[in-house]
Design an enzyme around this catalytic site. Sequence first.
Site, PDB file in Angstrom:
ATOM      1  N   ALA A  69       0.870  -1.178   0.000  1.00  0.00           N
ATOM      2  CA  ALA A  69       0.000   0.000   0.000  1.00  0.00           C
ATOM      3  C   ALA A  69       0.907   1.227   0.000  1.00  0.00           C
ATOM      4  CB  ALA A  69      -0.865  -0.022   1.252  1.00  0.00           C
ATOM      5  N   GLY A 108       0.363  -5.059   0.795  1.00  0.00           N
ATOM      6  CA  GLY A 108      -0.843  -5.041  -0.040  1.00  0.00           C
ATOM      7  C   GLY A 108      -0.609  -5.682  -1.396  1.00  0.00           C
ATOM      8  N   GLU A 111      -1.064  -9.271  -0.808  1.00  0.00           N
ATOM      9  CA  GLU A 111      -2.488  -9.494  -0.504  1.00  0.00           C
ATOM     10  C   GLU A 111      -3.315  -9.523  -1.787  1.00  0.00           C
ATOM     11  OE1 GLU A 111      -2.386  -6.259   2.514  1.00  0.00           O
ATOM     12  OE2 GLU A 111      -3.530  -7.685   3.724  1.00  0.00           O
ATOM     13  N   GLU A 131       4.095  -5.865   7.172  1.00  0.00           N
ATOM     14  CA  GLU A 131       3.355  -4.794   7.841  1.00  0.00           C
ATOM     15  C   GLU A 131       3.752  -4.585   9.301  1.00  0.00           C
ATOM     16  OE1 GLU A 131       2.048  -6.789   5.591  1.00  0.00           O
ATOM     17  OE2 GLU A 131       0.555  -5.748   4.380  1.00  0.00           O
TER      18      GLU A 131
END
Length: 653
Positions: A69, A108, A111, A131
Amino acid sequence: MSDVTTFSATVTATTRNGILVVTIDNPPVNATSADVRLGLSRALAHAEAEGTISGMVITGAGKTFIGGADIKEFGKPAIEPTLPDVIEKIEALSKPVVAALNGAALGGGLELALACHYRIASPAAQLGLPEVKLGIVPGAGGTQRLPRLIGIPAAIELIASGRIAKINEALSLGILDELAGTDILDVAINAVQKLVGTPLRRTGELAVAPPDPTEIEKSSRKTLSKARGQKAPAEAVRLIASSHRPFAEGLADERATFLTLRDSREAAALRHVFFAEREASKVAGLEGIDPRPVNTIGLCGLGLMGSGIAVAALSAGYTVIGLDQIPEAAEKGRERIIGLLERNLASGRLNRAGFDAQTARLSVTATDADLSPCDLVIEAVFDDLDVKADLFRRLDKVIRPDAILATNTSYLNPDEIASATKHPQRVLGLHFFSPAHVMRLLEVVRCRETAPDVLATGLAVAKKLKKLPVVTGVTEGFIGNRIFSAYRREAEFLLEDGALPQEIDAALEDYGFPMGLFAVYDMAGLEIAWARRKRQAAMRALSKRYVEIADRLCEAGRLGQKSGRGWYAYPDGRKTVDPEVTAIIEAERAKKSVVARSFSKDEIRQRLLGAMATEGEALLAEGIAARASDIDLVMINGYGFPAHKGGPMFAKG
Ligand code: 3H9
């Protein structure tokens, strides 16, 4: 091949054999910024609606798939669609979606890949959910989808540690379905074609084997024991361990936990550290300056420090020539270096071929002239000005005019060492921390006359050594030891004012330091600092507050763990509070008529952190440190300051 379709400024696609090949191009690391999320959701809608499209491939431009992200968006107002929305659409698409991992798939990014129906990676890819290193948990399904692919214990081990897995491991764990030997897009298109018309494997629909408490304890023990009070690893374990519940429930819990942690002070501190590390190598005045090429490194002094530096240099691929005073000392140094490499071999950090290659690049000598092929010579001899100046004078005569000389001094003035040479422009400081092959921090000292390309070379070598370089100006102790001295001084004031060593240590350990200050002293030994204090005694201003407690301890033969006693006693090797130390402290207070008062943990911390921050401000004002974040990095990576508190400058708020 068809024309390029543009879904957003960062997401485009071509259509190959009826398959939409979507490329994310959002430099530098293809983070899933708002524009990427928008582009992807448009591409998904297009693929779903367009009858001529049978499936989809998602890949990244450049050397990264998706770095995660966009951390720079954290703390800003949310922009729709969110990453979980996009990921949900990928998983739900009625047509096959294949992830073509051309490079790192992190956070992300992984993911997103986990929600695709099939995952292929090129050899350069690496996978991870790091993370927790940013004080958060995965927030787009990672804690719920990964256990559905690899089971709860393996998912805990990966996510709670934030560790990055190489592709072979990812393949054997079951995160990846296939490795692409040849062109990854051809392989991915082929995979989509095979999936068309077959039931799609949606990760969120897979069952998770119920957790076994013993297994969960085993897989989380190591990471949680290192967490030093951080919240994210424990939250990650909790979410993964309960991932056998209904998928939607797990996702909702994960999202709420992610949002709470993302907005915490701990996550802000770790983000600060992340960006500080990238900022540190940007040094004013070095823009466009090329470093000098370095292939061969000379190391003078093959004691503990020199051998550690040699191992770091050999591991980074350099040729190393070690110099010591006499052939026997040089040979001993060689044995010490080989011993360290053998340890790497035994632990699996190095394979036999690597060991053979590294030892083949090592030679030792007691003759100065043998250093003539060196591009850079680092001295790690006894920390004495005459010894170092004499060495540099000799080296000046034998090395090439364009070769660089670096001193590893901790406390001497490198300008004085440089002035012993004919070319002080080629001298800089490289202050390694012990053990030098393990510790990441490297203070790169810009001396008065250091040439810009010499400094740039110091930074480039540091990077190749996999160190974290922080540039410092010349001052006694540079950035780290100067702040450490202020911190130590304040701790001794606290002792005299009423706190006990064990109270100060407990306050520091509660805060997140791996060890309290007095326990560290005992481990390192008290005699070197004692000798320094005795040398400096004549220069000490009488008006300056000076605490004599440490001197009394040393005089009583309490020199730390090595002598079995220091600030603590060590019966059977176990650290124990010693009433004799308390008596010495009380006697010193009485001598100065100090009425002891008690201190809370918070007060102790405030005084110690305050002393560090005040010294940090002075370093900034004097231009020794370029930015506050550099100071934070030094204290975190060299002195055990907890990263999740952001360093002393960040912590002061
Ligand atoms: C996450 O994914 C949360 C999700 O679970 C939930 C969401 C809902 N964002 O390291 P480099 C910048 S959290 C923004 O020197 P390398 C970096 O600041 C994220 N910027 O390159 C630097 O900028 P500058 C989880 C980022 O090739 C430039 O890129 N992901 C981001 O040595 C180059 O960086 C991670 O924790 C980002 N995510 O290494 C992975 N990442 O040039 C973090 C980097 O202005 N990233 N930048 O100084 C990395 O580990 C490395 O950057 C990577 C590339 C291995 C990708």
